[in-house]
Design a protein around this motif. Structure first.
Motif, PDB file in Angstrom:
ATOM      1  N   VAL A  71      33.278  15.336  -4.327  1.00 33.54           N
ATOM      2  CA  VAL A  71      34.960  15.271  -4.868  1.00 33.54           C
ATOM      3  C   VAL A  71      35.790  15.938  -3.223  1.00 33.54           C
ATOM      4  CG1 VAL A  71      33.753  15.494  -6.991  1.00 33.54           C
ATOM      5  CG2 VAL A  71      34.553  17.264  -6.049  1.00 33.54           C
TER       6      VAL A  71
ATOM      7  N   THR B 130      39.016  19.780 -14.049  1.00 35.04           N
ATOM      8  CA  THR B 130      38.724  18.662 -14.455  1.00 35.04           C
ATOM      9  C   THR B 130      38.780  18.603 -16.421  1.00 35.04           C
ATOM     10  OG1 THR B 130      37.282  18.269 -12.518  1.00 35.04           O
ATOM     11  CG2 THR B 130      37.255  16.557 -14.693  1.00 35.04           C
TER      12      THR B 130
ATOM     13  N   ALA C 231      27.967  13.955 -11.355  1.00 31.15           N
ATOM     14  CA  ALA C 231      27.505  13.065 -10.281  1.00 31.15           C
ATOM     15  C   ALA C 231      27.725  12.872  -9.647  1.00 31.15           C
ATOM     16  CB  ALA C 231      27.034  11.806 -11.271  1.00 31.15           C
ATOM     17  N   LEU C 232      29.143  12.753  -9.776  1.00 27.34           N
ATOM     18  CA  LEU C 232      29.876  12.885  -8.216  1.00 27.34           C
ATOM     19  C   LEU C 232      29.577  13.884  -7.171  1.00 27.34           C
ATOM     20  CD1 LEU C 232      33.720  11.361  -9.617  1.00 27.34           C
ATOM     21  CD2 LEU C 232      31.501  10.430  -7.934  1.00 27.34           C
ATOM     22  N   MET C 233      29.674  14.962  -7.843  1.00 23.25           N
ATOM     23  CA  MET C 233      29.358  16.075  -7.204  1.00 23.25           C
ATOM     24  C   MET C 233      27.888  16.382  -6.475  1.00 23.25           C
ATOM     25  SD  MET C 233      30.301  18.943 -10.461  1.00 23.25           S
ATOM     26  CE  MET C 233      30.234  20.854  -9.472  1.00 23.25           C
ATOM     27  N   LYS C 234      27.191  15.664  -6.500  1.00 19.87           N
ATOM     28  CA  LYS C 234      26.076  16.183  -6.466  1.00 19.87           C
ATOM     29  C   LYS C 234      25.800  14.892  -4.930  1.00 19.87           C
ATOM     30  CE  LYS C 234      22.273  15.429  -8.458  1.00 19.87           C
ATOM     31  NZ  LYS C 234      21.213  15.484 -10.051  1.00 19.87           N
ATOM     32  N   THR C 235      26.268  13.565  -5.945  1.00 17.82           N
ATOM     33  CA  THR C 235      26.008  12.853  -4.476  1.00 17.82           C
ATOM     34  C   THR C 235      27.388  12.164  -3.200  1.00 17.82           C
ATOM     35  OG1 THR C 235      26.889  11.602  -5.870  1.00 17.82           O
ATOM     36  CG2 THR C 235      24.359  11.269  -6.033  1.00 17.82           C
ATOM     37  N   ALA C 236      28.223  12.136  -3.992  1.00 15.31           N
ATOM     38  CA  ALA C 236      29.575  12.262  -2.947  1.00 15.31           C
ATOM     39  C   ALA C 236      30.363  12.847  -3.323  1.00 15.31           C
ATOM     40  CB  ALA C 236      30.353  10.374  -4.078  1.00 15.31           C
TER      41      ALA C 236
ATOM     42  N   PRO D  63      28.949  16.342  -0.508  1.00 17.87           N
ATOM     43  CA  PRO D  63      28.322  15.938  -1.882  1.00 17.87           C
ATOM     44  C   PRO D  63      26.919  17.702  -1.900  1.00 17.87           C
ATOM     45  CG  PRO D  63      27.955  14.047  -0.015  1.00 17.87           C
ATOM     46  CD  PRO D  63      28.671  15.273   0.484  1.00 17.87           C
TER      47      PRO D  63
ATOM     48  N   ALA E 269      29.245  12.183 -15.521  1.00 13.28           N
ATOM     49  CA  ALA E 269      29.796  11.406 -14.227  1.00 13.28           C
ATOM     50  C   ALA E 269      29.669  12.395 -13.092  1.00 13.28           C
ATOM     51  CB  ALA E 269      30.991  10.626 -14.808  1.00 13.28           C
ATOM     52  N   THR E 270      30.802  12.797 -13.873  1.00 10.02           N
ATOM     53  CA  THR E 270      31.425  14.108 -12.972  1.00 10.02           C
ATOM     54  C   THR E 270      30.349  15.256 -11.898  1.00 10.02           C
ATOM     55  OG1 THR E 270      33.052  14.710 -14.724  1.00 10.02           O
ATOM     56  CG2 THR E 270      32.939  16.389 -12.532  1.00 10.02           C
TER      57      THR E 270
END
Length: 175
Positions: free
Chosen positions: A71, A106, A64-69, A84, A61-62
């Protein structure tokens, strides 16, 4: 089999989505579909459950956030949003140094719980900045901070050029 042969403690993460990885790292045919990835993670979790010396930590999940949105880096001076992919290497698969600092920070609470209550490392808590130094990511952090300052300066200059001053929401209503 190799992991099972390790007698000491083992920490393993769940598998993130590899979609978008550079072909030089993983050929498209090597990247599991979402259904296969879900099954791989289920198989991995079942294997972990059968080994007392192995603990699994959540990474997918972490990542995925780093890649797409992107952090928000938890700096002492306040959060610093990242674009992203900014915490990934050019292969779009592995974390860069700043990404490793973010992952370490994290995962710190989860990893602390793996130690006995009286173990010194269970009580040791590093700041994000300490992880940055440990990973040698100071230059990457400074580059992101400089880009954020530049973006803020450009936005302010744009407001000045248009003659518009930013007002709180609702300001000037009813005029």
């Amino acid at each position: 089999e190799l992991l099972a042969s390790i007698e000491g403690p083992v920490v393993i993460g769940d598998l993130p989505d590899f979609q978008g990885a550079a072909a030089r790292m993983l050929a498209p045919a090597q990247i599991p579909s979402p259904a296969v990835l879900q099954q791989l993670n289920a198989d991995l979790a079942a294997w972990v459950a059968t080994h007392q010396n192995v603990r699994q930590v959540p990474l997918a999940a972490t990542v995925a956030l780093m890649k797409t949105a992107g952090v928000a880096l938890p700096l002492a001076s306040g959060p610093l949003p990242t674009p992203p992919g900014a915490l990934l290497q050019g292969d779009r698969l592995h974390a860069n140094r700043l990404g490793m600092a973010f992952l370490g920070h994290t995962l710190q609470p989860t990893l602390q719980q793996l130690f006995a209550a009286d173990h010194p490392l269970r009580k040791q808590t590093w700041t994000f900045e300490q992880f940055v130094v440990a990973c040698g990511a100071e230059a990457e952090l400074e580059a992101l901070q400089a880009a954020a300052r530049q973006k803020a300066g450009d936005a302010k200059a744009g407001d000045t050029k248009t003659g518009e001053a930013k007002q709180p929401a609702g300001a000037g209503a009813g005029r």
